[in-house]
Design an enzyme around this catalytic site. Structure first.
Site, PDB file in Angstrom:
ATOM      1  N   HIS A 175       0.819  -1.216   0.000  1.00 58.81           N
ATOM      2  CA  HIS A 175       0.000   0.000   0.000  1.00 58.81           C
ATOM      3  C   HIS A 175       0.851   1.263   0.000  1.00 58.81           C
ATOM      4  O   HIS A 175       0.338   2.341  -0.293  1.00 58.81           O
ATOM      5  CB  HIS A 175      -1.000  -0.009   1.168  1.00 58.81           C
TER       6      HIS A 175
ATOM      7  N   ASP B 197       0.236  -7.528   1.430  1.00 60.41           N
ATOM      8  CA  ASP B 197       0.641  -6.128   1.583  1.00 60.41           C
ATOM      9  C   ASP B 197       2.155  -5.965   1.646  1.00 60.41           C
ATOM     10  O   ASP B 197       2.680  -5.258   2.514  1.00 60.41           O
ATOM     11  CB  ASP B 197      -0.013  -5.505   2.819  1.00 60.41           C
TER      12      ASP B 197
ATOM     13  N   SER C 129       4.393   3.014   7.743  1.00 67.70           N
ATOM     14  CA  SER C 129       4.234   1.780   6.976  1.00 67.70           C
ATOM     15  C   SER C 129       5.484   1.451   6.182  1.00 67.70           C
ATOM     16  O   SER C 129       6.061   2.303   5.513  1.00 67.70           O
ATOM     17  CB  SER C 129       3.063   1.910   5.999  1.00 67.70           C
TER      18      SER C 129
END
Length: 372
Positions: free
Chosen positions: A110, A141, A224
């Site tokens: 992402h 992911d 992230s």
């Protein structure tokens, strides 16, 4: 609710430049750690017999232990931070970890989104570098990008190969939350073996990921793809999601973040680097294409089998197109998300009883799970 499964709202921790904190919302939290300096003062000595007594041995031991821990924090940060990078793609910002000396960088799917080209900056500074996408694997992911030109002195991180992560372990999260590069937060491993469903809105992949590490370290947009490390300096996970509290709207639930474990990261990254794609996810699959069906009151009531993989697990067990899957082992299944969650914590080759409906009849089949 199964304690190993996390439902509810979660948010991805990618960060959109110049947008508020709530940008990039999708499903769960990230982790972090911070080390502050510890100062001590020595009381002035008094003259004469009334001078203060020397500190007892317990106080001395506590001070020594605190100094050692402080030193450990600082050394880990010094060693790992050069391997953490900031990744920029258009208006999106996230983090990544230098995976090897050849310029491969692992991050979240992402974070890269649909982009193919990226700007990369080391957490310790230096010239901005350029990178291209090798491949992304949204189902877990994860993604790998590769530097166009490898700078001298590029330092790869060390990833833990242990599948065992103990609760209570002290961890540090390194990344670029809200664009603040070289940021470090601190916490502990709060739980392991969590299954988390990531939203698909706001940049999320919609993945359901099993065996995630829950941490109390602060995770914010931009964290992230960064590093969650233990005090041995080895990466034990990639901070990916931060939980949100529905009662707070889009506000984060403090101290609840999730990271993809290092063994899963290295399995996927190694395949992408070698083959340019994932050839064996290590995740269990039923071998069907399905859709959620609704029953009375328009409530989800199961997963209809739209098609079956030739030679797949469901085909071998006798399931047919049109069957409606309603249960995996003892877990009720009412939607595609619930089916993904029920399978996420299982392994390929594992035998499991699958309940389904065929017309007006309820049936059960023993399925040997395949690979996603």
């Amino acid at each position: 609710m199964d304690s190993s499964r996390t439902r509810g709202r979660v948010r991805c921790s990618a960060h959109r430049l110049l947008l508020p904190l709530t940008a990039g919302v999708c499903a769960v939290a990230l982790v972090g750690g911070c080390s502050g300096s510890v100062s001590s003062s020595t009381p002035a000595a008094r003259s004469g017999p009334s001078s203060s007594p020397a500190p007892d041995s317990g106080t001395t031991a506590a001070a020594t232990g605190g100094d050692a821990l402080q030193s450990n924090y600082e050394q880990v940060i010094k060693n790992v931070l050069p391997s953490v990078v900031q990744i920029e793609s258009g208006s999106e910002l996230g983090s990544g970890i230098v995976y090897d000396s050849k310029g491969d960088i692992v991050t979240n799917a992402h974070v890269v989104g649909k982009a193919k080209q990226f700007k990369v900056t080391s957490a310790t500074g230096g010239s901005q570098l350029h990178a291209r996408l090798v491949a992304a694997y949204p189902a877990q992911d994860l993604a790998v990008i590769k530097l166009d030109k490898v700078p001298s002195g590029l330092k790869a991180a060390s990833f833990s190969q242990s599948a065992k992560i103990d609760m209570g372990r002290i961890v540090l999260a390194l990344g670029s939350p809200l664009g603040l590069s070289s940021s470090v937060t601190q916490g502990i491993v709060s739980a392991t073996g969590r299954t988390v469903s990531e939203g698909s809105s706001g940049g999320g992949t919609g993945a359901t990921i099993g065996n995630m590490v829950q941490t109390s370290a602060a995770i914010n947009p931009g964290n992230s793809g960064g590093a969650l490390v233990g005090l041995d300096g080895k990466v034990i996970g990639i901070p990916t999601l931060a939980a949100t509290d529905p009662q707070l709207g889009s506000g984060a639930a403090p101290g609840i973040g999730f990271a993809i474990p290092s063994t899963m990261v290295t399995n996927i990254a190694d395949q992408i680097i070698k083959d340019g794609k994932v050839t064996n996810s290590g995740r269990a699959a039923l071998g069907i294409t399905g859709r959620t069906v609704v029953g009375a009151g328009f409530r989800p009531a199961g997963v209809a089998v739209v098609s079956l993989t030739k030679g797949g697990a469901a085909t071998a067990a006798g399931l047919r197109t049109g069957d409606i899957v309603t249960r995996v082992a003892a877990t009720p299944v009412k939607s595609l998300t619930e089916l993904s969650e029920a399978l996420a914590s299982r392994k390929p080759g594992q035998k499991v009883k699958v309940g389904y409906e065929r017309g007006s009849s309820a049936k059960t089949a023993e399925v040997t799970l395949g690979t996603m």
